[in-house]
Design an enzyme around this catalytic site. Structure first.
Site, PDB file in Angstrom:
ATOM      1  N   CYS A 142       8.434   6.655  -2.346  1.00  0.00           N
ATOM      2  CA  CYS A 142       8.794   5.363  -2.965  1.00  0.00           C
ATOM      3  C   CYS A 142      10.038   5.444  -3.853  1.00  0.00           C
ATOM      4  CB  CYS A 142       7.606   4.815  -3.746  1.00  0.00           C
ATOM      5  SG  CYS A 142       6.702   6.075  -4.649  1.00  0.00           S
TER       6      CYS A 142
ATOM      7  N   GLN B  46       7.086   5.918 -13.284  1.00  0.00           N
ATOM      8  CA  GLN B  46       6.357   5.427 -12.113  1.00  0.00           C
ATOM      9  C   GLN B  46       5.034   4.757 -12.478  1.00  0.00           C
ATOM     10  OE1 GLN B  46       8.122   9.241  -9.736  1.00  0.00           O
ATOM     11  NE2 GLN B  46       6.523   8.175  -8.634  1.00  0.00           N
TER      12      GLN B  46
ATOM     13  N   ARG C  72       4.640   9.559 -14.734  1.00  0.00           N
ATOM     14  CA  ARG C  72       3.743   8.410 -14.540  1.00  0.00           C
ATOM     15  C   ARG C  72       3.629   7.668 -15.871  1.00  0.00           C
ATOM     16  NH1 ARG C  72       2.638   6.920  -9.829  1.00  0.00           N
ATOM     17  NH2 ARG C  72       1.697   8.866  -9.164  1.00  0.00           N
TER      18      ARG C  72
ATOM     19  N   HIS D  74       8.364   0.797  -9.856  1.00  0.00           N
ATOM     20  CA  HIS D  74       8.858   2.045 -10.436  1.00  0.00           C
ATOM     21  C   HIS D  74      10.259   1.824 -11.022  1.00  0.00           C
ATOM     22  CE1 HIS D  74       5.475   3.908  -8.708  1.00  0.00           C
ATOM     23  NE2 HIS D  74       6.014   4.541  -7.683  1.00  0.00           N
TER      24      HIS D  74
HETATM   25  P1  NAP Z   1      -5.107   3.544  -1.452  1.00  0.00           P
HETATM   26  O1  NAP Z   1      -4.894   2.250  -2.169  1.00  0.00           O
HETATM   27  O2  NAP Z   1      -5.921   4.570  -2.136  1.00  0.00           O
HETATM   28  O3  NAP Z   1      -5.755   3.197  -0.006  1.00  0.00           O
HETATM   29  C1  NAP Z   1      -5.992   4.160   0.983  1.00  0.00           C
HETATM   30  C2  NAP Z   1      -7.344   3.921   1.664  1.00  0.00           C
HETATM   31  O4  NAP Z   1      -8.392   4.179   0.741  1.00  0.00           O
HETATM   32  C3  NAP Z   1      -7.619   2.492   2.108  1.00  0.00           C
HETATM   33  O5  NAP Z   1      -7.001   2.221   3.329  1.00  0.00           O
HETATM   34  C4  NAP Z   1      -9.145   2.454   2.193  1.00  0.00           C
HETATM   35  O6  NAP Z   1      -9.558   2.946   3.484  1.00  0.00           O
HETATM   36  C5  NAP Z   1      -9.577   3.477   1.142  1.00  0.00           C
HETATM   37  N1  NAP Z   1     -10.180   2.882  -0.074  1.00  0.00           N
HETATM   38  C6  NAP Z   1     -11.176   3.455  -0.745  1.00  0.00           C
HETATM   39  N2  NAP Z   1     -11.498   2.722  -1.813  1.00  0.00           N
HETATM   40  C7  NAP Z   1     -10.675   1.660  -1.836  1.00  0.00           C
HETATM   41  C8  NAP Z   1     -10.541   0.544  -2.709  1.00  0.00           C
HETATM   42  N3  NAP Z   1     -11.306   0.382  -3.791  1.00  0.00           N
HETATM   43  N4  NAP Z   1      -9.587  -0.372  -2.440  1.00  0.00           N
HETATM   44  C9  NAP Z   1      -8.784  -0.228  -1.370  1.00  0.00           C
HETATM   45  N5  NAP Z   1      -8.889   0.816  -0.491  1.00  0.00           N
HETATM   46  C10 NAP Z   1      -9.830   1.759  -0.735  1.00  0.00           C
HETATM   47  O7  NAP Z   1      -3.734   4.249  -1.100  1.00  0.00           O
HETATM   48  P2  NAP Z   1      -2.241   3.658  -1.063  1.00  0.00           P
HETATM   49  O8  NAP Z   1      -1.650   3.685  -2.412  1.00  0.00           O
HETATM   50  O9  NAP Z   1      -2.241   2.376  -0.307  1.00  0.00           O
HETATM   51  O10 NAP Z   1      -1.484   4.802  -0.241  1.00  0.00           O
HETATM   52  C11 NAP Z   1      -1.569   4.960   1.162  1.00  0.00           C
HETATM   53  C12 NAP Z   1      -0.514   5.972   1.575  1.00  0.00           C
HETATM   54  O11 NAP Z   1       0.791   5.455   1.290  1.00  0.00           O
HETATM   55  C13 NAP Z   1      -0.602   7.301   0.808  1.00  0.00           C
HETATM   56  O12 NAP Z   1      -0.319   8.370   1.675  1.00  0.00           O
HETATM   57  C14 NAP Z   1       0.476   7.179  -0.246  1.00  0.00           C
HETATM   58  O13 NAP Z   1       0.973   8.438  -0.648  1.00  0.00           O
HETATM   59  C15 NAP Z   1       1.525   6.383   0.501  1.00  0.00           C
HETATM   60  N6  NAP Z   1       2.416   5.637  -0.380  1.00  0.00           N
HETATM   61  C16 NAP Z   1       1.883   4.954  -1.429  1.00  0.00           C
HETATM   62  C17 NAP Z   1       2.741   4.231  -2.250  1.00  0.00           C
HETATM   63  C18 NAP Z   1       2.204   3.471  -3.433  1.00  0.00           C
HETATM   64  O14 NAP Z   1       3.019   2.957  -4.217  1.00  0.00           O
HETATM   65  N7  NAP Z   1       0.903   3.356  -3.611  1.00  0.00           N
HETATM   66  C19 NAP Z   1       4.123   4.203  -1.992  1.00  0.00           C
HETATM   67  C20 NAP Z   1       4.622   4.906  -0.883  1.00  0.00           C
HETATM   68  C21 NAP Z   1       3.749   5.608  -0.079  1.00  0.00           C
HETATM   69  P3  NAP Z   1     -10.784   2.338   4.303  1.00  0.00           P
HETATM   70  O15 NAP Z   1     -10.649   0.848   4.338  1.00  0.00           O
HETATM   71  O16 NAP Z   1     -10.652   2.957   5.649  1.00  0.00           O
HETATM   72  O17 NAP Z   1     -11.989   2.785   3.543  1.00  0.00           O
END
Ligand code: NAP
Length: 369
Positions: free
Chosen positions: A137, A164, A267, A274
């Protein structure tokens, strides 16, 4: 014929932003989408997308996954590590688009940020590359802000300090920051007028060290504090987040000679977007006006903010950019240190240009290619 596209990770913080953007841009009209889950297989999808499959499929079902033309995953590195090579090993030759970092260092992957590297992406599609990954990001946001200087090969080196947001770590972390804020607000006692502000601070500082303070994910307080460490340790004292700065920037730009980039990633207790403070050494002594023009003319999202208090505090903050594609950059000034050095400060919504938007545009490019 419409392409079959599997969408994994739509419930996460990146996936849900991607979903909203795709609905807004009517991207679902031109694909057959199937939604997958790692935790809610067989349930009805909790939103409505016209004429599309309503039941959530199992994200570990190789048979269904291997029937798809394109897979777009926002599920995370662990999932990609588990499923990507399994699919490739049985001969699946579809396109894999990913938000996680796992595939970024693969030789046969391209890190996508089309306002910066569209020609490179197209060249790789023509060469038969099938794996396209969104960048880190802060790297993507930095390139959107400073793209003009990179494009004109003006940067000798760059040092960045990041600020961040909690959402950069995922849904659970963002929620934990809010729980920490709630915990602190419960301890506030403004009604007792005999308490000085330092008494209140002392009480809060004492209480956030208690065992009932919510810190399952961050391990330490983020609310009222900060954490100058993101991701695991790698060589020479860097964290993985800091390591990505140089590696990913140079991979995206396909540089022949590595542009040195380093920084300290921190962070902070913001919810979304960010911020980054740059120290940049140019290869030549350019005037500030020249620098600003080069930055401003690179893409339609970057916005140079005048170096004054009013414009800065109103336009160059996370609150000002949350939910927007704009990339404001300000505090542009020459440094006492060296005539070729200047500083700049930029903010961007890491869930849009830093995550979902490059993936959405990559999917669109493949659909229309
Ligand atoms: P996240 O919010 O933790 O979501 C990932 C998965 O966790 C969801 O698809 C869901 O899968 C599960 N999950 C479990 N509990 C949850 C809840 N309470 N609410 C929503 N989902 C929940 O992760 P993310 O930040 O989107 O990141 C996904 C990927 O993108 C990572 O590899 C990260 O490094 C990358 N990334 C993130 C960002 C950022 O700013 N966050 C920026 C660039 C890249 P199920 O529906 O299958 O259970």
């Amino acid at each position: 014929m419409m392409k079959d596209v599997g969408f994994i990770g739509w419930r996460g913080i990146v996936g849900s932003v991607l979903l909203k953007r795709m609905v807004k841009k009517k991207d679902f009209n031109s694909i057959n989408v199937i939604f997958f889950t790692t935790s809610q297989c067989g349930k009805i999808i909790p939103f409505s997308i016209k004429n599309k499959c309503k039941i959530l499929q199992d994200a570990y079902n190789i048979e269904i996954l291997s029937s798809l033309d394109i897979i777009i995953s926002c599920q995370g590195s662990e999932y990609t590590e588990k499923m990507y090579s399994k699919l490739r090993s049985i001969g699946w030759n579809g396109y894999w688009i990913d938000a996680s970092s796992y595939l970024r260092s693969f030789k046969k992957s391209v890190i996508v940020l089309d306002p910066i590297n569209l020609n490179f992406i197209k060249k790789k599609i023509d060469m038969g590359i099938k794996t396209f990954v969104g960048g880190n990001c802060t790297v993507s946001l930095m390139l959107m802000a400073l793209g003009g200087l990179f494009k004109n090969n003006l940067i000798e080196w760059l040092f960045v300090s990041t600020y961040q947001a909690a959402s950069g770590a995922g849904s659970s972390f963002m929620k934990e920051l809010l729980l920490q804020m709630k915990f602190i607000s419960k301890k506030l006692n403004f009604k007792n007028h005999s308490l000085s502000i330092l008494d209140i601070e002392k009480n809060i500082s004492k209480n956030i060290k208690n065992s009932d303070f919510p810190k399952k994910y961050f391990s330490v307080p983020l609310a009222g504090s900060l954490i100058p460490w993101i991701d695991k340790k790698v060589c020479n004292g860097q964290t993985k987040e800091e390591w990505k700065g140089q590696f990913e920037t140079n991979k995206i730009l396909n540089t022949k000679k590595i542009i040195p980039i380093d920084g300290v990633c921190v962070r902070i207790g913001t919810l979304r977007s960010h911020s980054q403070s740059f120290t940049i050494k140019l290869k030549q002594n350019l005037s500030l006006n020249n620098i600003k023009n080069i930055i401003q003319s690179n893409n339609k999202w970057v916005k140079v903010i005048s170096n004054n208090m009013d414009d800065t505090i109103n336009n160059l903050t996370p609150v000002a950019v949350n939910g927007k594609l704009d990339i404001p950059i300000g505090r542009i000034k020459k440094l006492n240190i060296d005539k070729n050095c200047f500083s700049a400060f930029s903010v961007g919504d890491q869930l849009l240009w830093g995550a979902a938007e490059p993936l959405r545009r990559m999917l669109k490019l493949l659909i229309n290619y």
